[in-house]
Design a protein around this motif. Structure first.
Motif, mmCIF file in Angstrom:
data_model
loop_
_atom_site.group_PDB
_atom_site.id
_atom_site.type_symbol
_atom_site.label_atom_id
_atom_site.label_comp_id
_atom_site.label_asym_id
_atom_site.label_seq_id
_atom_site.Cartn_x
_atom_site.Cartn_y
_atom_site.Cartn_z
ATOM 1 N N ASP A 1 -38.596 -13.590 -46.057
ATOM 2 C CA ASP A 1 -37.822 -12.819 -45.066
ATOM 3 C C ASP A 1 -36.258 -13.252 -45.152
ATOM 4 N N ARG A 2 -35.677 -12.525 -46.404
ATOM 5 C CA ARG A 2 -34.363 -13.101 -46.664
ATOM 6 C C ARG A 2 -33.409 -11.954 -46.597
ATOM 7 N N PHE A 3 -33.843 -10.800 -46.528
ATOM 8 C CA PHE A 3 -33.078 -9.599 -46.752
ATOM 9 C C PHE A 3 -33.053 -8.639 -45.353
ATOM 10 N N GLN A 4 -33.723 -8.791 -44.373
ATOM 11 C CA GLN A 4 -33.716 -8.029 -43.386
ATOM 12 C C GLN A 4 -32.360 -7.655 -42.687
ATOM 13 N N HIS A 5 -31.652 -8.827 -42.452
ATOM 14 C CA HIS A 5 -30.447 -8.485 -41.956
ATOM 15 C C HIS A 5 -29.352 -7.845 -42.863
ATOM 16 N N LEU A 6 -29.608 -7.531 -44.143
ATOM 17 C CA LEU A 6 -28.704 -6.793 -45.030
ATOM 18 C C LEU A 6 -29.178 -5.250 -44.874
ATOM 19 N N LEU A 7 -30.560 -5.201 -44.553
ATOM 20 C CA LEU A 7 -30.842 -3.851 -44.332
ATOM 21 C C LEU A 7 -30.688 -3.144 -43.210
ATOM 22 N N ILE A 8 -30.467 -4.053 -42.202
ATOM 23 C CA ILE A 8 -30.231 -3.467 -40.665
ATOM 24 C C ILE A 8 -28.711 -3.447 -40.477
ATOM 25 N N ALA A 9 -27.828 -4.097 -41.378
ATOM 26 C CA ALA A 9 -26.475 -4.184 -41.167
ATOM 27 C C ALA A 9 -26.032 -2.964 -40.875
ATOM 28 N N PRO A 10 -24.794 -2.759 -40.111
ATOM 29 C CA PRO A 10 -24.065 -1.620 -40.100
ATOM 30 C C PRO A 10 -23.302 -0.925 -41.261
ATOM 31 N N PRO A 11 -23.105 0.253 -41.654
ATOM 32 C CA PRO A 11 -22.309 0.707 -42.778
ATOM 33 C C PRO A 11 -21.139 -0.378 -42.967
ATOM 34 N N ILE A 12 -20.221 -0.498 -41.992
ATOM 35 C CA ILE A 12 -19.022 -0.987 -42.041
ATOM 36 C C ILE A 12 -18.987 -2.432 -42.672
ATOM 37 N N ASP A 13 -20.204 -3.108 -42.531
ATOM 38 C CA ASP A 13 -20.272 -4.383 -43.418
ATOM 39 C C ASP A 13 -20.380 -4.429 -45.003
ATOM 40 N N TYR A 14 -20.781 -2.965 -45.244
ATOM 41 C CA TYR A 14 -20.605 -2.996 -47.070
ATOM 42 C C TYR A 14 -19.244 -2.392 -47.256
ATOM 43 N N VAL A 15 -18.248 -2.380 -46.533
ATOM 44 C CA VAL A 15 -17.002 -1.840 -47.012
ATOM 45 C C VAL A 15 -16.228 -2.965 -47.506
ATOM 46 N N ALA A 16 -15.482 -3.080 -48.579
ATOM 47 C CA ALA A 16 -14.893 -3.804 -49.190
ATOM 48 C C ALA A 16 -13.427 -4.327 -48.365
ATOM 49 N N ARG A 17 -12.958 -5.393 -48.356
ATOM 50 C CA ARG A 17 -11.986 -5.953 -47.267
ATOM 51 C C ARG A 17 -10.625 -5.609 -47.858
ATOM 52 N N MET A 18 -10.654 -4.675 -48.884
ATOM 53 C CA MET A 18 -9.200 -4.852 -49.610
ATOM 54 C C MET A 18 -8.950 -3.413 -49.171
ATOM 55 N N PRO A 19 -7.761 -3.559 -48.544
ATOM 56 C CA PRO A 19 -7.144 -2.099 -48.020
ATOM 57 C C PRO A 19 -6.944 -0.965 -48.990
ATOM 58 N N LEU A 20 -6.522 -1.495 -49.970
ATOM 59 C CA LEU A 20 -6.179 -0.579 -50.934
ATOM 60 C C LEU A 20 -7.244 -0.160 -51.954
ATOM 61 N N PRO A 21 -7.426 0.851 -52.021
ATOM 62 C CA PRO A 21 -8.568 1.553 -52.996
ATOM 63 C C PRO A 21 -8.675 0.714 -54.257
ATOM 64 N N ARG A 22 -9.831 0.489 -54.886
ATOM 65 C CA ARG A 22 -9.914 -0.516 -56.206
ATOM 66 C C ARG A 22 -9.170 0.182 -57.375
ATOM 67 N N ASP A 23 -9.254 1.530 -57.479
ATOM 68 C CA ASP A 23 -8.691 2.281 -58.781
ATOM 69 C C ASP A 23 -7.533 3.043 -58.152
ATOM 70 N N LEU A 24 -6.757 2.667 -57.267
ATOM 71 C CA LEU A 24 -5.525 3.373 -56.749
ATOM 72 C C LEU A 24 -4.357 3.081 -57.721
ATOM 73 N N GLY A 25 -4.195 2.212 -58.119
ATOM 74 C CA GLY A 25 -2.915 1.603 -58.752
ATOM 75 C C GLY A 25 -1.932 2.359 -58.294
ATOM 76 N N PRO A 26 -1.034 1.880 -57.266
ATOM 77 C CA PRO A 26 -0.045 2.538 -56.494
ATOM 78 C C PRO A 26 1.146 2.388 -57.592
ATOM 79 N N VAL A 27 1.969 3.308 -57.727
ATOM 80 C CA VAL A 27 3.403 3.125 -58.507
ATOM 81 C C VAL A 27 4.694 3.691 -57.616
ATOM 82 N N PHE A 28 4.176 4.068 -56.471
ATOM 83 C CA PHE A 28 5.450 4.358 -55.580
ATOM 84 C C PHE A 28 4.684 4.376 -53.962
ATOM 85 N N ALA A 29 5.854 3.763 -53.147
ATOM 86 C CA ALA A 29 5.343 3.610 -51.624
ATOM 87 C C ALA A 29 6.323 3.880 -50.650
#
Length: 386
Positions: free
Chosen positions: A146-174
């Motif tokens: 029983d090591r995976f139950q907390h991962l299966l019942i976690a809310p969707p926000i727990d799976y969101v990456a903590r990087m504010p910028l999208p991984r493949d954005l590659g900003p060139v202007f801001a």
């Protein structure tokens, strides 16, 4: 003597190979069976379905894992790796599903299901003795740690990456509050990592920060006054930073991205789509797009051509009699009614036991009979003289 040394060396090598083979076979035999089995490929799709909760759908791309439901956002790779470890979970015991009381094991009805590509893993209750978790997959019921139950019942926000910028954005202007930022600031923003992510409650506030990629993709944030809370209004998620980044402005920077932007209002985008769907006529830009084609309007026999007195008539249409027009009433219409004496007279008739007033029952708009008697016998003029 030399041949004896060679023979001994060959025997030593043969004994070493046999010892390694026996050791490997014993290790494989003693290794416990796992939930996914040996040699199972890594999945491309992950889906977590919970009763009464939103379904979490993840997809593996070339740049990494990405959430497809309930948001379209990057996923924390460590969280996904911890979830996929369930495939290598050892099996304490396995029984056929037909021989198990699924209702007592918490597997009927299924309230929590994990799908890895096409493999479904239903999660049930705990074993009261071993405190292992019952799972069902491929018509078998297994006991796993029983090591995976907390991962299966976690809310969707727990799976969101903590990087504010999208991984493949590659900003060139801001721009920050519509003022361009420097190139050094863009490099620092790419490596930002938030301490936590919170759902947005209420309306977003703060200054506008817009990042643009080389392909024209733009992402907007609302940055709080202290610079620690970055909110994405489209996802309604707030990234809380430990230390606010320094936003160095460069008013002379030029935007190299295409002019297309997501900042246009929805109404304007709809207007562009509508104009492209209904092109204007080159001859008359203000023409009605629903009007009939001019060639059809001028063709004989159509409704519009019949409305035009100068339009030619089709030979297939039947011609009716010409209309008759009377300028004045030459004929006196007489209505025959019965009186109480049974004698015909003009008028509307009388009632019994009542005296008739003068003029009762006579049409006040009828012509005078004296004038009607002076009218010629043939009072209708010829049709051609109208």
């Amino acid at each position: 003597m030399r041949s004896r040394w060679i023979l001994n060396l060959v025997l030593i090598l043969v004994l070493s190979a046999l010892g390694w083979a026996i050791r490997h076979e014993l290790a494989v035999t003693q290794a416990p069976a796992t939930l996914a089995g040996a040699g199972a490929p890594d999945p491309h799709l992950i889906e977590i379905a919970r009763e009464g909760e939103p379904t979490i759908a993840l997809e593996r791309l070339a740049s990494g894992w990405r959430m497809r439901s309930p948001w379209d956002v990057d996923v924390d790779p460590d969280r996904v790796a911890a979830l996929l470890a369930i495939r290598d979970a050892p099996l304490l015991r396995s029984v056929p599903a037909q021989a198990a009381a699924l209702g007592e094991l918490g597997l009927d009805p299924v309230k929590l299901r994990l799908r890895l590509d096409t493999t479904d893993i239903a999660t049930g209750g705990l074993d009261p003795i071993e405190q292992w978790r019952y799972v069902a997959s491929d018509d078998l019921v297994h006991l796993i740690p029983d090591r995976f139950q907390h991962l299966l019942i976690a809310p969707p926000i727990d799976y969101v990456a903590r990087m504010p910028l999208p991984r493949d954005l590659g900003p060139v202007f801001a721009t920050h509050d519509r003022v361009p930022l420097s190139v050094e600031t863009l490099a620092r923003l790419t490596g930002l990592v938030a301490e936590r992510i919170e759902p947005l409650i209420g309306e977003p506030n703060g200054t506008l920060l817009e990042l643009s990629a080389s392909d024209g993709t733009r992402v907007r944030y609302r940055v709080s006054e202290d610079g620690r809370r970055w909110t994405r209004p489209d996802l309604r998620l707030t990234y809380v930073l430990g230390e606010p980044p320094e936003l160095i402005e460069d008013p002379g920077a030029i935007d190299p991205t295409p002019s297309l932007s997501v900042s246009a209002p929805v109404s304007e985008q709809d207007a562009v789509t509508t104009d492209s769907a209904w092109p204007e006529s080159p001859s008359s830009p203000e023409a009605d797009v629903f009007a009939p084609d001019p060639e059809w309007r001028e063709s004989p026999g159509t409704l519009d051509s019949l409305m035009d007195p100068d339009a030619p008539l089709s030979g297939e249409l039947p011609l009716g009699s010409p209309p008759e027009v009377r300028l004045r009433p030459h004929d006196v219409l007489r209505e025959e009614v019965l009186t109480r004496d049974g004698v015909e007279q003009e008028g509307f008739g009388v009632e019994e036991d009542r005296d008739l007033p003068d003029g009762f029952g006579l049409d006040p708009f009828a012509p005078d009979p004296a004038d009607a008697g002076l009218a010629p016998a043939d009072a209708d003029p010829p049709r051609g003289q109208l």
